[in-house]
Design an enzyme around this catalytic site. Structure first.
Site, short mmCIF file in Angstrom:
data_model
loop_
_atom_site.label_atom_id
_atom_site.label_comp_id
_atom_site.label_asym_id
_atom_site.label_seq_id
_atom_site.Cartn_x
_atom_site.Cartn_y
_atom_site.Cartn_z
N GLU A 117 -10.07 -0.80 9.81
CA GLU A 117 -10.26 -0.27 11.16
C GLU A 117 -10.69 -1.39 12.11
O GLU A 117 -11.14 -2.45 11.66
CB GLU A 117 -11.34 0.83 11.13
CG GLU A 117 -11.01 2.02 10.21
CD GLU A 117 -9.87 2.90 10.70
OE1 GLU A 117 -9.03 2.45 11.51
OE2 GLU A 117 -9.81 4.07 10.26
N ASP A 175 -4.41 1.60 -0.10
CA ASP A 175 -5.70 2.24 0.20
C ASP A 175 -5.73 3.64 -0.40
O ASP A 175 -4.71 4.13 -0.91
CB ASP A 175 -5.93 2.30 1.73
CG ASP A 175 -4.68 2.69 2.51
OD1 ASP A 175 -3.77 3.30 1.91
OD2 ASP A 175 -4.61 2.41 3.71
C1 F6R Z 1 -1.50 4.26 4.65
C2 F6R Z 1 -2.07 3.23 5.52
C3 F6R Z 1 -2.20 3.40 6.99
C4 F6R Z 1 -0.97 4.03 7.64
C5 F6R Z 1 -1.19 4.19 9.13
C6 F6R Z 1 0.01 4.83 9.82
O1 F6R Z 1 -1.49 3.82 3.31
O2 F6R Z 1 -2.46 2.21 5.02
O3 F6R Z 1 -2.43 2.14 7.57
O4 F6R Z 1 0.13 3.20 7.41
O5 F6R Z 1 -2.32 4.98 9.36
O6 F6R Z 1 0.13 6.14 9.37
P1 F6R Z 1 1.46 6.99 9.66
O7 F6R Z 1 2.57 6.28 8.94
O8 F6R Z 1 1.18 8.33 9.08
O9 F6R Z 1 1.65 6.98 11.13
#
Ligand code: F6R
Length: 256
Positions: free
Chosen positions: A143, A67
């Protein structure tokens, strides 16, 4: 699902790096799916160390990001294209031009999305997709309410996601983009092996909903229950909301 409860985030990273190295060793032209955010950082650091010790090479590999934000300046340091280069890909030997990202600066998101889907197919599909987990259960930027059949597309970020990611924008919520491009859940489910990593107590509830909850669009990661090859790597805190940890540990020991 293969559920592995590790002793620490560092151990989840070591195990994730083992999976990546196995794909690199086995496939002639391996295709990796890369996540950004905080979670995979340790995995990338581990892979860089292994590369520096001469234990692994990425010279035949290609990679697709999950993404990226829309409407950030092209050279903004928080564009995921920049993040992945800074944290990982520029430190190892991927050939030039084989790390694909979603271009969030263009005006035609449908065309960007269709071209991305085509590029993944043309590469032969993704062999191993690394995933993090949002506190609201998102994978990629799918989401809650995302269809399990969704493909790469433009999406409005949830308020919780923007708040969580404000830490990358000097805690200024207003600077966190509202829109993103993301691989869809259907796109993610097409990868041959999904490796979801989650660490810390803040992930305990979404981890439990993903693994033990019902299939629901309100927990996009619950779609992983539909995939035949999923590995979930958890530290103890992220596993603390699960009901059946004894079984998962025994099952992993019995089948590893
Ligand atoms: C990032 C992504 C998101 C993150 C998720 C968790 O490329 O696709 O799904 O993996 O928001 O974020 P962190 O690892 O920062 O807790």
């Amino acid at each position: 699902m293969e559920i592995i409860i590790a002793s620490s985030p560092a151990e989840t990273a070591t195990i994730a790096a083992d999976f990546v190295c196995r794909v690199l060793a086995r496939q002639e032209r391996p295709v990796l799916g890369l996540a950004t955010g905080g979670t995979p950082f340790l995995t990338y650091r581990e892979l860089i160390s292994r590369y520096e010790r001469g234990e692994v090479s990425f010279h035949t590999a290609r990679a697709f990001l999950l993404d990226d934000y829309v409407d950030l300046d092209t050279d903004h340091p928080e564009r995921f294209r920049e993040v992945i280069s800074r944290d990982f890909t520029s430190h190892v030997d991927f050939p030039e031009g084989v790390v694909y990202s979603l271009d969030g600066s263009r005006s035609r998101p449908e065309e960007v999305a269709a071209a991305y889907e085509e590029a993944i197919v043309a590469a032969g599909g993704i062999d191993l997709q690394l995933l993090g987990l949002g506190r609201n259960g998102h994978i990629g930027f799918n989401e809650p309410s995302s269809s399990f059949a969704s493909r790469t597309r433009l999406i409005l970020l949830a308020e919780t996601t923007r708040r969580d990611n404000a830490r990358f924008f000097d805690y200024d919520l207003e600077s966190v983009p509202r829109l993103a491009m993301t691989q869809g859940i259907g796109t993610i489910l097409d990868a041959r092996h999904l490796v979801l990593i989650a660490n810390g107590r803040a992930k305990a509830a979404p981890v439990a909903a993903t693994i033990e909850g019902p299939l629901t669009a309100m927990v996009p990661a619950s779609a992983l229950q539909l995939h035949p090859r999923v590995t979930v790597l958890l530290d103890k805190a992220a596993a603390s909301g699960l009901q059946h940890t004894d079984y998962y540990q025994q099952a992993h020991a019995a089948t590893a």
